[in-house]
Design a protein around this motif. Structure first.
Motif, short mmCIF file in Angstrom:
data_model
loop_
_atom_site.label_atom_id
_atom_site.label_comp_id
_atom_site.label_asym_id
_atom_site.label_seq_id
_atom_site.Cartn_x
_atom_site.Cartn_y
_atom_site.Cartn_z
N GLN A 210 0.89 -1.32 0.04
CA GLN A 210 0.00 0.07 -0.03
C GLN A 210 0.97 1.28 0.12
O GLN A 210 0.45 2.33 -0.48
CB GLN A 210 -0.88 -0.01 1.25
N ARG A 211 2.08 1.11 0.80
CA ARG A 211 2.69 2.59 0.95
C ARG A 211 4.03 2.52 -0.11
O ARG A 211 4.35 3.56 -0.29
CB ARG A 211 3.24 2.54 2.51
N PHE A 212 4.71 1.37 -0.24
CA PHE A 212 6.01 1.37 -1.00
C PHE A 212 6.39 0.97 -2.10
O PHE A 212 6.72 1.58 -2.90
CB PHE A 212 6.96 0.93 0.22
N ASP A 213 5.94 -0.21 -2.37
CA ASP A 213 5.86 -0.94 -3.50
C ASP A 213 4.75 -1.99 -3.85
O ASP A 213 4.51 -2.85 -3.28
CB ASP A 213 7.42 -1.72 -3.55
N PRO A 214 3.73 -1.52 -4.71
CA PRO A 214 2.63 -2.32 -4.93
C PRO A 214 2.94 -3.65 -5.61
O PRO A 214 1.88 -4.51 -5.31
CB PRO A 214 1.98 -1.49 -6.09
N ALA A 215 4.01 -4.01 -6.09
CA ALA A 215 4.25 -5.30 -6.50
C ALA A 215 4.59 -6.33 -5.25
O ALA A 215 4.48 -7.47 -5.53
CB ALA A 215 5.56 -5.41 -7.36
N MET A 216 4.71 -5.83 -4.22
CA MET A 216 5.08 -6.70 -2.85
C MET A 216 4.12 -7.71 -2.51
O MET A 216 4.20 -8.71 -1.95
CB MET A 216 5.59 -6.01 -1.91
N ASP A 217 2.80 -7.46 -2.84
CA ASP A 217 1.53 -8.47 -2.59
C ASP A 217 1.06 -9.13 -3.88
O ASP A 217 0.19 -9.87 -3.83
CB ASP A 217 0.67 -7.82 -2.28
N ASP A 218 1.77 -9.04 -4.97
CA ASP A 218 1.55 -9.92 -6.24
C ASP A 218 2.54 -11.06 -6.15
O ASP A 218 3.63 -10.76 -6.77
CB ASP A 218 2.06 -8.97 -7.42
N THR A 219 1.84 -12.08 -5.97
CA THR A 219 2.83 -13.53 -5.74
C THR A 219 2.94 -14.17 -7.23
O THR A 219 3.81 -14.85 -7.18
CB THR A 219 2.30 -14.39 -4.68
N GLN A 220 2.41 -13.49 -8.20
CA GLN A 220 2.48 -14.16 -9.59
C GLN A 220 3.64 -13.31 -10.30
O GLN A 220 4.02 -13.94 -11.33
CB GLN A 220 1.23 -13.81 -10.19
N ASP A 221 3.82 -12.39 -9.79
CA ASP A 221 5.12 -11.50 -10.49
C ASP A 221 6.45 -12.18 -10.16
O ASP A 221 6.66 -12.91 -9.28
CB ASP A 221 5.27 -10.16 -10.44
N PRO A 222 7.52 -12.00 -11.04
CA PRO A 222 8.87 -12.70 -10.74
C PRO A 222 9.59 -12.45 -9.56
O PRO A 222 10.32 -13.26 -9.12
CB PRO A 222 9.56 -12.15 -11.90
N PHE A 223 8.96 -11.19 -8.84
CA PHE A 223 9.85 -10.99 -7.54
C PHE A 223 8.76 -11.54 -6.31
O PHE A 223 9.30 -11.28 -5.14
CB PHE A 223 9.89 -9.42 -7.23
N GLY A 224 7.61 -12.09 -6.50
CA GLY A 224 6.78 -12.49 -5.68
C GLY A 224 7.13 -13.58 -4.72
O GLY A 224 7.88 -14.35 -5.23
N ILE A 225 6.94 -13.35 -3.34
CA ILE A 225 6.98 -14.59 -2.53
C ILE A 225 5.90 -14.61 -1.52
O ILE A 225 5.29 -13.75 -1.09
CB ILE A 225 8.44 -14.39 -1.67
N GLY A 226 5.27 -15.80 -1.53
CA GLY A 226 3.98 -15.86 -0.77
C GLY A 226 4.31 -15.82 0.79
O GLY A 226 5.34 -15.96 1.07
N ASN A 227 2.94 -15.73 1.36
CA ASN A 227 3.04 -15.41 2.93
C ASN A 227 3.68 -16.82 3.58
O ASN A 227 4.47 -16.95 4.54
CB ASN A 227 1.82 -15.15 3.44
N TRP A 228 3.31 -17.68 2.95
CA TRP A 228 3.69 -19.10 3.73
C TRP A 228 5.09 -19.28 3.33
O TRP A 228 5.75 -19.71 4.56
CB TRP A 228 2.66 -20.18 3.08
N ALA A 229 5.68 -19.08 2.31
CA ALA A 229 7.15 -19.26 1.85
C ALA A 229 7.88 -18.26 2.60
O ALA A 229 9.00 -18.68 3.22
CB ALA A 229 7.17 -19.11 0.18
#
Length: 319
Positions: A210-229
């Protein structure tokens, strides 16, 4: 990092609701200088509140962490991601320590919390001040990557966690002591943190997206990492840190301890390089431009999900 309820929220004091002016921040003075009698060893009888693990120490810890978190967020520095994550983790520790029976020895863990935080704040201010020889390599990698806008928001978070858990935590635990006076292991309190780490991941990632990098909650993008992982990774790192702390304590000679220390540094540095490889923006193809533009607009947004202690403020800290 945690889910319980907001029962003690009414006792929290909110400090700051708008972005601080950069020039208002006072120069940093290391804790060891302004807290007479500071030692990493846990000494319940000490006159120093943090060394003795008194409850008041937590507010000082949060104040130090929030100085960095607010400063970095105000400028949209990429160091803001880990800095704010650390504030949230300390707030969550404060929340759980007030739950009767959650930890076997609360004063001890109050001290652990302060020592652990000082490893980060000292590293950050030494780096910021140009004293690079005083900064561990894993932290140099993290801070430099953030300054150079080299990695994704997830990368900034992982680099900070790697330096603080894989590199700092073994030294911290070895210094504060792994065994209580009655001979029992401190491991149960150390492991109690695991009970709130997983549930805190979702609100943490939501806030940063929400505040810094909108890609951080997109687990489908190349940088994504799921909460469980992410939780599994942190859990594995914490277990390894405890084992390395045991190796430091059990080393029979200074030379043997130096070998353990070298292994700790090497593990952290190798992990940092792996994170750089997987999380760096691709030259000429990707950059942080859109992330930085987004942060400039949204850095003061309220965190969208409540933490265990309740709704968090964008600036300052509450406790």
């Amino acid at each position: 990092m945690g889910v319980l309820t907001a029962a003690v929220l009414s006792s929290f004091v909110t400090v700051g609701t708008t972005a601080p002016a950069h020039a208002d921040l006072l120069p940093y003075v290391p804790w060891s200088s302004y807290l007479p009698g500071w030692t990493d060893q846990y000494v319940p009888s000490s006159d120093n509140d943090c060394v003795a693990g008194r409850p008041s120490c937590l507010k000082g810890t949060l104040k130090e962490q929030s100085r960095i978190a607010d400063d970095t967020a105000a400028s949209c520095s990429h160091n803001a991601v880990f800095a704010r994550a650390y504030v949230r983790m300390t707030q969550l520790y404060g929340y759980t320590r007030d739950i009767p029976g959650y930890y076997q020895d609360v004063p001890y863990f109050n001290h652990v919390d302060a020592v652990f935080a000082r490893y980060y704040t000292d590293a950050y201010y030494n780096w910021q001040g140009g004293n690079r020889t005083a900064v561990p390599q894993a932290w140099l990698t993290a801070f430099d990557a953030a300054k150079n806008k080299k990695v994704s928001g997830t990368g900034d978070l992982l680099l900070g966690m790697n330096a603080h858990i894989n590199r700092d935590l073994p030294y911290v635990m070895a210094a504060v002591g792994l065994v209580a006076p009655d001979g029992s292991s401190r491991k149960p309190d150390y492991d109690a943190v695991e009970a709130w780490l997983y549930d805190a991941t979702a609100p943490l990632i939501a806030e940063f997206a929400q505040r810094f990098d909108p890609a951080m909650d997109d687990t489908q993008d190349p940088f994504g990492i799921g909460n469980w992982a992410l939780f599994q990774l942190v859990s594995a790192w914490r277990e390894n840190a405890w084992r390395n702390a045991e190796a430091l304590v059990n080393a029979p000679t200074p030379a043997a301890r130096a070998l353990v220390a070298a292994n700790i540094e090497n593990e952290a540095n190798l992990a940092a390089q792996g994170i750089l490889t997987s999380q760096s923006y691709l030259p000429l193809v990707q950059s942080s431009a859109s992330r930085d533009a987004y942060c400039a607009v949204h850095k003061s947004d309220a965190p969208p999900m409540p933490y265990a202690f309740g709704n968090a403020t964008a600036w300052g800290y509450a406790y």
